[in-house]
Scaffold this active site. Structure first.
Site, PDB file in Angstrom:
ATOM      1  CG  ASN A 116     -59.535  22.892  31.292  1.00  0.00           C
ATOM      2  OD1 ASN A 116     -59.748  22.108  30.360  1.00  0.00           O
ATOM      3  ND2 ASN A 116     -58.584  23.807  31.241  1.00  0.00           N
ATOM      4  NE  ARG A 168     -59.658  25.130  27.453  1.00  0.00           N
ATOM      5  CZ  ARG A 168     -58.548  24.509  27.092  1.00  0.00           C
ATOM      6  NH1 ARG A 168     -58.122  23.454  27.757  1.00  0.00           N
ATOM      7  NH2 ARG A 168     -57.866  24.933  26.053  1.00  0.00           N
ATOM      8  CG  HIS A 182     -54.614  29.311  23.702  1.00  0.00           C
ATOM      9  ND1 HIS A 182     -53.534  29.199  22.844  1.00  0.00           N
ATOM     10  CD2 HIS A 182     -54.597  28.194  24.478  1.00  0.00           C
ATOM     11  CE1 HIS A 182     -52.905  28.064  23.085  1.00  0.00           C
ATOM     12  NE2 HIS A 182     -53.518  27.436  24.071  1.00  0.00           N
ATOM     13  CG  LEU A 222     -45.829  32.733  24.359  1.00  0.00           C
ATOM     14  CD1 LEU A 222     -44.498  33.468  24.479  1.00  0.00           C
ATOM     15  CD2 LEU A 222     -46.081  32.299  22.922  1.00  0.00           C
ATOM     16  CG  ASN A 235     -47.036  21.300  25.878  1.00  0.00           C
ATOM     17  OD1 ASN A 235     -45.842  21.197  25.596  1.00  0.00           O
ATOM     18  ND2 ASN A 235     -47.903  20.347  25.599  1.00  0.00           N
ATOM     19  N   GLY A 236     -48.998  24.650  24.552  1.00  0.00           N
ATOM     20  CA  GLY A 236     -49.672  25.131  23.351  1.00  0.00           C
ATOM     21  C   GLY A 236     -49.468  26.632  23.272  1.00  0.00           C
ATOM     22  NE  ARG A 269     -50.404  21.281  20.586  1.00  0.00           N
ATOM     23  CZ  ARG A 269     -51.333  22.014  21.197  1.00  0.00           C
ATOM     24  NH1 ARG A 269     -52.179  22.743  20.497  1.00  0.00           N
ATOM     25  NH2 ARG A 269     -51.403  22.035  22.514  1.00  0.00           N
ATOM     26  CG  ASP A 299     -40.224  21.924  31.300  1.00  0.00           C
ATOM     27  OD1 ASP A 299     -39.905  23.129  31.236  1.00  0.00           O
ATOM     28  OD2 ASP A 299     -40.715  21.409  32.313  1.00  0.00           O
ATOM     29  CB  CYS A 300     -39.890  26.442  27.825  1.00  0.00           C
ATOM     30  SG  CYS A 300     -39.024  27.872  27.185  1.00  0.00           S
ATOM     31  N   GLY A 354     -47.678  29.886  30.692  1.00  0.00           N
ATOM     32  CA  GLY A 354     -46.551  29.436  31.502  1.00  0.00           C
ATOM     33  C   GLY A 354     -45.209  29.957  31.039  1.00  0.00           C
ATOM     34  N   GLY A 379     -44.789  32.507  28.676  1.00  0.00           N
ATOM     35  CA  GLY A 379     -44.878  33.961  28.545  1.00  0.00           C
ATOM     36  C   GLY A 379     -44.759  34.684  29.866  1.00  0.00           C
ATOM     37  CG  ASN A 382     -43.308  31.707  34.953  1.00  0.00           C
ATOM     38  OD1 ASN A 382     -43.349  32.440  35.933  1.00  0.00           O
ATOM     39  ND2 ASN A 382     -44.282  30.867  34.660  1.00  0.00           N
ATOM     40  CD  GLU A 435     -56.839  29.667  29.576  1.00  0.00           C
ATOM     41  OE1 GLU A 435     -57.351  29.273  28.520  1.00  0.00           O
ATOM     42  OE2 GLU A 435     -55.810  29.170  30.086  1.00  0.00           O
TER      43      GLU A 435
END
Length: 398
Positions: free
Chosen positions: A10, A89, A178, A207, A209-210, A239, A281-282, A329, A331, A333, A383
């Site tokens: 990837n 990918r 995705h 969900l 970073n993208g 974004r 970073d969430c 990531g 979604g 956590n 993936e």
């Protein structure tokens, strides 16, 4: 050991994620990431037999050097003889590809033609393909497309309300991304929840970073939030997601932005980063919000509101809802974001179970609502597994 391994590559614009996967067991014989390619201090981090290691590269080294190092590593670890294929990918397949394909000159030409729709992704994907063809010239190379899963959308879902000739002559339409993730988690949801493949209504929220949402009816994508490019749709790490297109002319004509500056603003300086002015970073934003940071709180509120609104909208093409899937990531956590979103969707019959929601983190899957149907469920995406199995299937057909 039987020859049943696939090398999955990837390639991003400055990174290379890789894994060698046993298609019989799903086990990863090797996994890792080459990062900061073509920049200062590039390196390869990898995991083998539970041990984590690093390989330092020279400043400025790019994908070709990283793949040469990967090939050397694969041989050192005695993994090369078990490979049956290389799976790549590829982000954008346009309308050329509705499924994974064996790479040949015609496929490469089509990926090049589509690069104008994904200038940050497809050229990097092609670098990985070219390097891998030289390194593993005796192995079949297979392209697996992010967009392919969404090629089942009807025209009323994928066309923009702009002059039709722009679609027929230039391929301007909504494609979605995705796809491998949405396909994988929706397939897993059918198995876990016992849903009928021919009578199911699932919404998948990838969900990270993208971010994107897909409406999946009877196992097929009928709508998705991303469009011509991965910029459309939800609020993401950097974004903007959906905006008024008039913003572009305002920024250019009133604030003297260039076209490239607008592109950078919307793709790299917006989203959670732009609103919070802290981070993309969430986790960092959730921590700051918990400490009372007003813009971090606002960033989470906007992110969750837009996500819940998109999920609710996708009940329309489905005609109802059996399951809402959280993956990626964030979604997988963030119990905080999942709780906020599910609470906003209570009118659909979804009710968060706090204990289940907390338990479904850090690789753990499970239903996070108090009822089974409709339900919200966390399913870690894979993936690489989709790419590996598609590559193995095509390679074994040759």
């Amino acid at each position: 050991m039987s020859s049943s391994h696939v090398l999955v590559l990837n390639c991003g614009s400055s990174s290379l994620k890789f894994a060698i996967i046993d298609i019989n067991s799903g086990a990863e014989a090797l996994s890792g990431l080459a990062e900061r390619l073509a920049e200062q201090a590039p390196l390869i981090k990898y995991k083998h037999n539970g041990s984590k290691q690093c390989i330092d590269l020279n400043a400025g080294d790019a994908h070709q050097v990283a793949i040469k190092q990967l090939v050397k590593l694969v041989k050192q670890l005695d993994l090369a003889q078990n490979l049956i294929a290389v799976g790549h990918r590829v982000v954008h397949g346009g309308e050329h590809f509705t499924k994974s394909v064996l790479i040949n000159d015609n496929v490469i030409d089509a990926i090049k033609q589509t690069s104008v729709l994904a200038p940050l992704h497809n050229p990097a994907n092609l670098l990985g393909i070219t390097a891998a063809q030289h390194a593993f010239e005796n192995l079949p190379q297979i392209a697996v497309f992010d967009t392919a899963f969404h090629q089942t959308m009807d025209k009323h879902a994928f066309l923009y309300a702009i002059p039709y000739a722009l679609y027929t002559e230039h391929g301007i339409r909504r494609y979605g991304f995705h796809g491998t993730s949405h396909y994988y988690v929706s397939t897993q949801a059918h198995k876990i929840l016992g849903l009928s493949h021919d009578q199911s209504r699932v919404i998948s929220a990838h969900l990270g970073n993208g971010c994107s949402v897909a409406a999946i009816k009877n196992g097929k994508s009928v709508d998705t939030s991303m469009g011509l490019t991965p910029l459309e749709g939800l609020v993401m790490g950097t974004r903007s997601g959906d905006i008024d297109p008039g913003l572009f002319s305002f920024l250019v004509n009133q604030l003297n932005y260039t076209a490239s500056a607008v592109d950078e603003l919307l793709n790299k300086k917006s989203g959670l980063l732009g609103i919070s002015e802290l981070s993309n970073d969430c986790r960092a934003i959730e921590e700051a919000a918990a400490q009372g940071h007003p813009q971090a709180t606002l960033a989470l509120d906007i992110f969750c509101y837009r996500l819940a609104k998109q999920i609710a909208a996708f009940v329309v093409p489905l005609g109802g809802l059996d399951a809402l899937i959280f993956t990626g990531g964030i979604g997988e956590n963030s119990d905080v974001i999942r709780s906020k979103v599910v609470n906003m969707l209570a009118f659909l019959g979804l009710n968060i179970d706090t204990d289940k929601n907390l338990a479904a983190r850090f690789g753990n899957q499970g239903v996070i609502t108090s009822q089974i149907q409709p339900c919200a469920i966390v399913i870690p995406t894979n993936e690489e597994w989709v790419i590996a199995t598609d590559a193995a299937t095509i390679a074994q057909e040759q």
